[in-house]
Motif scaffolding. Sequence first.
Motif, PDB file in Angstrom:
ATOM      1  N   ASP A  36       0.855  -1.189   0.000  1.00 27.57           N
ATOM      2  CA  ASP A  36       0.000   0.000   0.000  1.00 27.57           C
ATOM      3  C   ASP A  36       0.892   1.239   0.000  1.00 27.57           C
ATOM      4  O   ASP A  36       2.082   1.164   0.353  1.00 27.57           O
ATOM      5  CB  ASP A  36      -0.913  -0.010   1.231  1.00 27.57           C
ATOM      6  CG  ASP A  36      -2.007   1.049   1.158  1.00 27.57           C
ATOM      7  OD1 ASP A  36      -2.151   1.686   0.096  1.00 27.57           O
ATOM      8  OD2 ASP A  36      -2.718   1.238   2.166  1.00 27.57           O
ATOM      9  N   THR A 104      -2.763  -2.198  -3.617  1.00 22.66           N
ATOM     10  CA  THR A 104      -3.873  -1.261  -3.480  1.00 22.66           C
ATOM     11  C   THR A 104      -3.907  -0.330  -4.683  1.00 22.66           C
ATOM     12  O   THR A 104      -2.951  -0.242  -5.467  1.00 22.66           O
ATOM     13  CB  THR A 104      -3.740  -0.431  -2.197  1.00 22.66           C
ATOM     14  OG1 THR A 104      -2.560   0.391  -2.285  1.00 22.66           O
ATOM     15  CG2 THR A 104      -3.647  -1.330  -0.968  1.00 22.66           C
ATOM     16  N   GLU A 105      -5.010   0.381  -4.825  1.00 27.67           N
ATOM     17  CA  GLU A 105      -5.168   1.300  -5.964  1.00 27.67           C
ATOM     18  C   GLU A 105      -4.094   2.377  -5.964  1.00 27.67           C
ATOM     19  O   GLU A 105      -3.638   2.818  -7.014  1.00 27.67           O
ATOM     20  CB  GLU A 105      -6.566   1.928  -5.916  1.00 27.67           C
ATOM     21  CG  GLU A 105      -6.892   2.771  -7.119  1.00 27.67           C
ATOM     22  CD  GLU A 105      -8.342   3.246  -7.117  1.00 27.67           C
ATOM     23  OE1 GLU A 105      -8.724   3.988  -8.038  1.00 27.67           O
ATOM     24  OE2 GLU A 105      -9.095   2.868  -6.191  1.00 27.67           O
ATOM     25  N   LEU A 108      -0.881   1.407  -7.867  1.00 22.01           N
ATOM     26  CA  LEU A 108      -0.954   1.128  -9.299  1.00 22.01           C
ATOM     27  C   LEU A 108      -0.618   2.353 -10.148  1.00 22.01           C
ATOM     28  O   LEU A 108      -1.342   2.718 -11.083  1.00 22.01           O
ATOM     29  CB  LEU A 108      -2.347   0.592  -9.662  1.00 22.01           C
ATOM     30  CG  LEU A 108      -2.744  -0.701  -8.969  1.00 22.01           C
ATOM     31  CD1 LEU A 108      -4.167  -1.087  -9.349  1.00 22.01           C
ATOM     32  CD2 LEU A 108      -1.782  -1.827  -9.318  1.00 22.01           C
ATOM     33  N   GLY A 134      -5.462  -6.532  -7.449  1.00 20.57           N
ATOM     34  CA  GLY A 134      -5.611  -5.200  -6.890  1.00 20.57           C
ATOM     35  C   GLY A 134      -6.695  -5.273  -5.836  1.00 20.57           C
ATOM     36  O   GLY A 134      -7.436  -6.259  -5.744  1.00 20.57           O
ATOM     37  N   GLN A 136      -9.427  -2.648  -3.137  1.00 20.96           N
ATOM     38  CA  GLN A 136      -9.872  -1.400  -2.532  1.00 20.96           C
ATOM     39  C   GLN A 136     -10.229  -1.614  -1.060  1.00 20.96           C
ATOM     40  O   GLN A 136     -10.718  -0.705  -0.405  1.00 20.96           O
ATOM     41  CB  GLN A 136     -11.091  -0.854  -3.300  1.00 20.96           C
ATOM     42  CG  GLN A 136     -10.792  -0.509  -4.754  1.00 20.96           C
ATOM     43  CD  GLN A 136     -12.043  -0.173  -5.550  1.00 20.96           C
ATOM     44  OE1 GLN A 136     -13.103  -0.754  -5.334  1.00 20.96           O
ATOM     45  NE2 GLN A 136     -11.929   0.753  -6.490  1.00 20.96           N
ATOM     46  N   SER A 194      -9.606  -7.378  -9.124  1.00 24.03           N
ATOM     47  CA  SER A 194      -9.638  -6.750  -7.797  1.00 24.03           C
ATOM     48  C   SER A 194     -10.360  -7.684  -6.840  1.00 24.03           C
ATOM     49  O   SER A 194     -11.469  -8.156  -7.131  1.00 24.03           O
ATOM     50  CB  SER A 194     -10.332  -5.387  -7.852  1.00 24.03           C
ATOM     51  OG  SER A 194     -11.694  -5.525  -8.192  1.00 24.03           O
ATOM     52  N   PHE A 218      -9.050  -3.652 -12.320  1.00 24.46           N
ATOM     53  CA  PHE A 218      -8.417  -2.387 -12.670  1.00 24.46           C
ATOM     54  C   PHE A 218      -7.895  -2.473 -14.104  1.00 24.46           C
ATOM     55  O   PHE A 218      -7.309  -3.479 -14.499  1.00 24.46           O
ATOM     56  CB  PHE A 218      -7.261  -2.075 -11.718  1.00 24.46           C
ATOM     57  CG  PHE A 218      -7.691  -1.800 -10.308  1.00 24.46           C
ATOM     58  CD1 PHE A 218      -8.142  -0.544  -9.934  1.00 24.46           C
ATOM     59  CD2 PHE A 218      -7.653  -2.796  -9.342  1.00 24.46           C
ATOM     60  CE1 PHE A 218      -8.548  -0.282  -8.634  1.00 24.46           C
ATOM     61  CE2 PHE A 218      -8.049  -2.549  -8.039  1.00 24.46           C
ATOM     62  CZ  PHE A 218      -8.491  -1.285  -7.687  1.00 24.46           C
ATOM     63  N   LEU A 225      -2.876   3.760 -14.825  1.00 29.70           N
ATOM     64  CA  LEU A 225      -4.149   3.269 -14.327  1.00 29.70           C
ATOM     65  C   LEU A 225      -5.272   4.048 -15.004  1.00 29.70           C
ATOM     66  O   LEU A 225      -5.411   5.258 -14.819  1.00 29.70           O
ATOM     67  CB  LEU A 225      -4.233   3.426 -12.808  1.00 29.70           C
ATOM     68  CG  LEU A 225      -5.548   3.007 -12.147  1.00 29.70           C
ATOM     69  CD1 LEU A 225      -5.820   1.531 -12.384  1.00 29.70           C
ATOM     70  CD2 LEU A 225      -5.527   3.324 -10.655  1.00 29.70           C
ATOM     71  N   TRP A 228     -11.398   1.591 -13.002  1.00 28.56           N
ATOM     72  CA  TRP A 228     -11.879   0.317 -12.457  1.00 28.56           C
ATOM     73  C   TRP A 228     -13.253   0.029 -13.013  1.00 28.56           C
ATOM     74  O   TRP A 228     -14.082   0.931 -13.165  1.00 28.56           O
ATOM     75  CB  TRP A 228     -11.938   0.393 -10.933  1.00 28.56           C
ATOM     76  CG  TRP A 228     -12.397  -0.863 -10.252  1.00 28.56           C
ATOM     77  CD1 TRP A 228     -11.637  -1.917  -9.864  1.00 28.56           C
ATOM     78  CD2 TRP A 228     -13.755  -1.177  -9.859  1.00 28.56           C
ATOM     79  NE1 TRP A 228     -12.408  -2.885  -9.263  1.00 28.56           N
ATOM     80  CE2 TRP A 228     -13.716  -2.460  -9.253  1.00 28.56           C
ATOM     81  CE3 TRP A 228     -14.970  -0.523  -9.972  1.00 28.56           C
ATOM     82  CZ2 TRP A 228     -14.860  -3.071  -8.740  1.00 28.56           C
ATOM     83  CZ3 TRP A 228     -16.116  -1.131  -9.489  1.00 28.56           C
ATOM     84  CH2 TRP A 228     -16.052  -2.396  -8.870  1.00 28.56           C
TER      85      TRP A 228
END
Length: 379
Positions: A36, A104-105, A108, A134, A136, A194, A218, A225, A228
């Motif tokens: 993260d 985590t987002e 990315l 991935g 959230q 995800s 994702f 990125l 999503w």
Amino acid sequence: MRRVLMLVGILSFLLTGCWDNKEVQDINYITALGVDYKDGNYIIYVQMLDFATIAKQESGKQTEKAPIWVGRGTGTTLAGALVDLYTSSQQRVSWGHVTALVLTEAVLKPDQMSQVFDLTNRSQEIRYTKWVYGTQDSMEDLFTVSPFFQLSPLHSLLHEPKESYDQFSFIRPIQFVNFIRLYRERAATVVLPSIHISSQNWSENLKQHPILEVSGAFMIKNQKLMGWLSRSDLLGTRWLASPHTHASIIVQEEGEAIGSISLEKPQSSIEIIREPDDVAYRIKLNVTGTVQNMYKKVGVSEMKRLTEATLKKEMHTTFHKAALLKADPYELCLQLYRTDPKLWKKLVEQKKEIHDASLRELEVDVNLRFWGQRKNLNR
């Protein structure tokens, strides 16, 4: 006799010993790695399992859950976060059993991903075959979810996604080696599953049991990125992802369910349609279908037409949802890049490589088979 004793004594000194070997219980085995990025700091999460306990589980039925330990390290770099994790480690750490990497987002992004690649690629223990996701959700919560029947966490979706996908296909799981290949391919779009914690579908003794599921994916294109999309938005990707796809669909007409069809063995091809100032694509899909249930009496030809229409709707929906993000989960641009890189580059410069009208034609042919249903159908 004296000579025999002397020979035995000499040979005993030549035997190699195992004095430095470690027992299973003396090593901390990492099975999943999470990364993260928050407030300028990298946060590493690791999932540790007691392999001695897992071995006992394999030998007999267990009434208690296998203990799951989650470690956390923080630093301005991933290396610093790893050092922070090591400072509190009580025993030697082994990375040779890592089978899942969760990002985590916030990670990315190109700068953060470069450190992830540097950390994982330089390690001689971490394998390239681990599954990549991935998320959230909270990483600590993800790593503590346990599967059914007190089984080892190694039997969960996090570590064994292929078994579930082969039985009923949604979003195709991806291994790290393929993730890197597509991530660094200029014309490719990575569909990164995800993973999410769901407490809606399963209960244990009337108590809701959290379980892992793939909720969407994702879209990563040219190392950026793009956004999503939910699982329902990406149903069309499964028909082009693999010839081993197997899934069931509910065929409907004007909102009314007509029947349930099991589809498998999809075969697809992509054709490039060149135009003076643009490029369009034609997708051809052939799939084998088996009738599972009939809710309304219709003929074979009508059922075939409705099934093909349902598949077309799924694939069109996925394409248009992804096109809004400038993403290309069907790898149409990749086909153009491999056959005509100059034209692809020209379209990229004009920002026309993928748009809502790029999918010009979609031809679907379903080879429909009926097992025990012919007597209920009219031709």
